[in-house]
Scaffold this motif. Sequence first.
Motif, mmCIF file in Angstrom:
data_model
loop_
_atom_site.group_PDB
_atom_site.id
_atom_site.type_symbol
_atom_site.label_atom_id
_atom_site.label_comp_id
_atom_site.label_asym_id
_atom_site.label_seq_id
_atom_site.Cartn_x
_atom_site.Cartn_y
_atom_site.Cartn_z
ATOM 1 N N ASP A 42 9.817 68.894 31.082
ATOM 2 C CA ASP A 42 8.627 68.223 30.536
ATOM 3 C C ASP A 42 7.465 69.175 30.268
ATOM 4 O OD1 ASP A 42 9.483 65.432 30.473
ATOM 5 O OD2 ASP A 42 9.694 65.671 32.647
ATOM 6 N N ILE A 43 7.730 70.460 30.256
ATOM 7 C CA ILE A 43 6.592 71.403 30.117
ATOM 8 C C ILE A 43 5.883 71.225 28.769
ATOM 9 C CG2 ILE A 43 7.981 73.376 29.321
ATOM 10 C CD1 ILE A 43 6.028 75.134 31.054
ATOM 11 N N ILE A 186 -1.265 75.290 36.811
ATOM 12 C CA ILE A 186 0.030 74.732 37.248
ATOM 13 C C ILE A 186 0.094 74.728 38.774
ATOM 14 C CG2 ILE A 186 2.524 75.204 37.288
ATOM 15 C CD1 ILE A 186 2.199 76.310 34.423
ATOM 16 N N THR A 187 0.692 73.658 39.304
ATOM 17 C CA THR A 187 0.911 73.567 40.752
ATOM 18 C C THR A 187 2.372 73.230 41.027
ATOM 19 O OG1 THR A 187 0.268 72.447 42.791
ATOM 20 C CG2 THR A 187 0.324 71.091 40.810
ATOM 21 N N GLY A 188 2.814 73.602 42.238
ATOM 22 C CA GLY A 188 4.157 73.211 42.667
ATOM 23 C C GLY A 188 4.121 72.010 43.600
ATOM 24 N N ASP A 189 2.931 71.389 43.769
ATOM 25 C CA ASP A 189 2.776 70.311 44.766
ATOM 26 C C ASP A 189 3.664 69.097 44.484
ATOM 27 O OD1 ASP A 189 0.960 71.885 46.009
ATOM 28 O OD2 ASP A 189 -0.755 70.535 45.789
ATOM 29 N N PHE A 190 3.960 68.830 43.212
ATOM 30 C CA PHE A 190 4.661 67.578 42.877
ATOM 31 C C PHE A 190 6.170 67.761 42.707
ATOM 32 C CE2 PHE A 190 0.302 67.290 41.113
ATOM 33 C CZ PHE A 190 -0.168 66.271 41.921
ATOM 34 N N ALA A 191 6.594 68.953 42.268
ATOM 35 C CA ALA A 191 8.034 69.196 42.029
ATOM 36 C C ALA A 191 8.325 70.657 42.405
ATOM 37 C CB ALA A 191 8.373 68.920 40.571
ATOM 38 N N PRO A 192 8.278 70.972 43.714
ATOM 39 C CA PRO A 192 8.306 72.379 44.134
ATOM 40 C C PRO A 192 9.519 73.175 43.657
ATOM 41 C CG PRO A 192 8.256 70.868 46.036
ATOM 42 C CD PRO A 192 8.153 70.032 44.804
ATOM 43 N N GLU A 193 10.693 72.564 43.665
ATOM 44 C CA GLU A 193 11.891 73.345 43.300
ATOM 45 C C GLU A 193 11.904 73.686 41.813
ATOM 46 O OE1 GLU A 193 15.349 71.349 44.821
ATOM 47 O OE2 GLU A 193 14.517 71.395 46.845
ATOM 48 N N GLN A 194 11.586 72.691 40.998
ATOM 49 C CA GLN A 194 11.534 72.922 39.547
ATOM 50 C C GLN A 194 10.525 74.023 39.213
ATOM 51 O OE1 GLN A 194 10.392 68.982 38.065
ATOM 52 N NE2 GLN A 194 12.066 69.175 36.624
ATOM 53 N N LEU A 195 9.382 73.924 39.863
ATOM 54 C CA LEU A 195 8.297 74.858 39.528
ATOM 55 C C LEU A 195 8.592 76.267 40.028
ATOM 56 C CD1 LEU A 195 5.650 74.236 37.938
ATOM 57 C CD2 LEU A 195 7.067 72.304 38.504
ATOM 58 N N ALA A 196 9.259 76.369 41.184
ATOM 59 C CA ALA A 196 9.639 77.698 41.690
ATOM 60 C C ALA A 196 10.637 78.334 40.728
ATOM 61 C CB ALA A 196 10.239 77.577 43.091
ATOM 62 N N VAL A 231 -10.773 67.559 41.912
ATOM 63 C CA VAL A 231 -9.569 68.297 41.498
ATOM 64 C C VAL A 231 -8.403 67.305 41.458
ATOM 65 C CG1 VAL A 231 -7.931 70.104 42.163
ATOM 66 C CG2 VAL A 231 -10.400 70.530 42.318
ATOM 67 N N VAL A 232 -7.939 67.003 40.259
ATOM 68 C CA VAL A 232 -6.902 65.979 40.049
ATOM 69 C C VAL A 232 -5.970 66.463 38.928
ATOM 70 C CG1 VAL A 232 -8.362 64.020 40.758
ATOM 71 C CG2 VAL A 232 -8.371 64.777 38.368
ATOM 72 N N PRO A 233 -4.797 65.821 38.756
ATOM 73 C CA PRO A 233 -3.981 66.144 37.581
ATOM 74 C C PRO A 233 -4.777 65.867 36.302
ATOM 75 C CG PRO A 233 -2.687 64.937 39.200
ATOM 76 C CD PRO A 233 -4.125 64.863 39.658
ATOM 77 N N PRO A 234 -4.579 66.680 35.269
ATOM 78 C CA PRO A 234 -5.447 66.577 34.077
ATOM 79 C C PRO A 234 -5.399 65.231 33.375
ATOM 80 C CG PRO A 234 -3.613 68.121 33.723
ATOM 81 C CD PRO A 234 -3.625 67.783 35.169
ATOM 82 N N HIS A 235 -4.279 64.515 33.460
ATOM 83 C CA HIS A 235 -4.211 63.191 32.808
ATOM 84 C C HIS A 235 -4.990 62.156 33.609
ATOM 85 C CE1 HIS A 235 -0.720 64.024 35.366
ATOM 86 N NE2 HIS A 235 -0.864 62.796 35.798
ATOM 87 N N ARG A 236 -5.566 62.563 34.763
ATOM 88 C CA ARG A 236 -6.390 61.644 35.570
ATOM 89 C C ARG A 236 -7.876 62.045 35.540
ATOM 90 N NH1 ARG A 236 -2.875 58.447 37.997
ATOM 91 N NH2 ARG A 236 -0.773 59.233 38.316
ATOM 92 N N ASN A 254 2.629 68.486 36.501
ATOM 93 C CA ASN A 254 2.556 69.601 37.455
ATOM 94 C C ASN A 254 1.328 70.498 37.271
ATOM 95 O OD1 ASN A 254 5.085 69.125 38.929
ATOM 96 N ND2 ASN A 254 6.036 69.522 36.943
ATOM 97 N N CYS A 255 0.182 69.878 37.073
ATOM 98 C CA CYS A 255 -1.059 70.655 36.913
ATOM 99 C C CYS A 255 -2.187 69.989 37.691
ATOM 100 C CB CYS A 255 -1.501 70.704 35.450
ATOM 101 S SG CYS A 255 -0.488 71.723 34.389
ATOM 102 N N TYR A 256 -3.176 70.814 38.057
ATOM 103 C CA TYR A 256 -4.461 70.323 38.563
ATOM 104 C C TYR A 256 -5.557 70.845 37.647
ATOM 105 C CZ TYR A 256 -2.560 69.021 43.160
ATOM 106 O OH TYR A 256 -1.859 68.428 44.173
#
Length: 263
Positions: A42-43, A186-196, A231-236, A254-256
């Motif tokens: 979904d990037i 970008i953050t790994g807080d929501f989907a850590p494995e995908q983002l790593a 500090v929230v996800p950009p769509h919020r 996956n962003c703040y």
Amino acid sequence: MDGDVPLDQPHTSRIYDYFLGGKDNYEADRIAAEEILKAWPDIRVAARVNRQFMHRSTRFLAEAGIRQFLDIGTGIPTEPNLHQIAQQSAPDARVVYVDNDPLVLAHARALMAATAPETVTYIQGDVTDPNSILRAPELGRLLDLNQPVGLSMIALLHFVEADVNKIISTFLDTLAPGSYLAICIITGDFAPEQLAAAQDVYRVRRMPAQIRKRDEVLSWFEGLELVEPGVVPPHRWRVEQADEIPASFDAKINCYCGVGRKP
Ligand SMILES: C[S@@+](CC[C@H](N)C(=O)[O-])C[C@H]1O[C@@H](n2cnc3c(N)ncnc32)[C@H](O)[C@@H]1O
């Protein structure tokens, strides 16, 4: 147009251009981008949501009275660009763009500065060396650092492995009270494995990459007045009916993001 751009080495600006559907990318960029898409399908959506945050935060700053903008990690020009958004609200707004990709320099000079050289300029520079940006003669020509500046680093700081706190405080120490900082990262807080896995694709191709947690992002706003909703996800961030967006969307984007004002 290519100048001294090494075309066998992918670059973050051109990979992002590929995600946004642009044409200013090369084979090495497209190969890396396709690898990233396997890890984080979904990037492309995230890139567009990030871009929309740039539009809203720039409008917010212009409506808050900011007339000088310093945008670092500008990217290959993509309409509408930051100066176009700012100048819709404030026609006298001045914008200094900074990026470390020579290809961005070539495109940006042609497309942006040529359209309004008295209000828009471009510096090739690296965010990890704030003083060389702040002291650049081109910046001094357009910005009065005794007046507030809107400093934006949008989709940039995940490409910085150096100490971001130090970089940001060097900028903010120099900028006048009333200046703003706008960030999306970008953050790994929501989907850590995908983002790593996505981070690894950048690193093995010699592009710095560092995903970060919300606490780290929050720490960059220390000493600033954090604009609601924080500090929230950009769509919020300052969208209507943010509560109706499902939590599962956070793990696609996956962003703040956040905006703070220097008191
Ligand atoms: C993902 S793009 C973001 C473009 C734009 N800010 C946006 O949000 O649509 C990141 C940009 O940061 C630039 N960049 C990466 N590392 C940088 C650095 N250390 N200093 C300055 N620019 C950098 C890249 O060349 C690229 O153009």
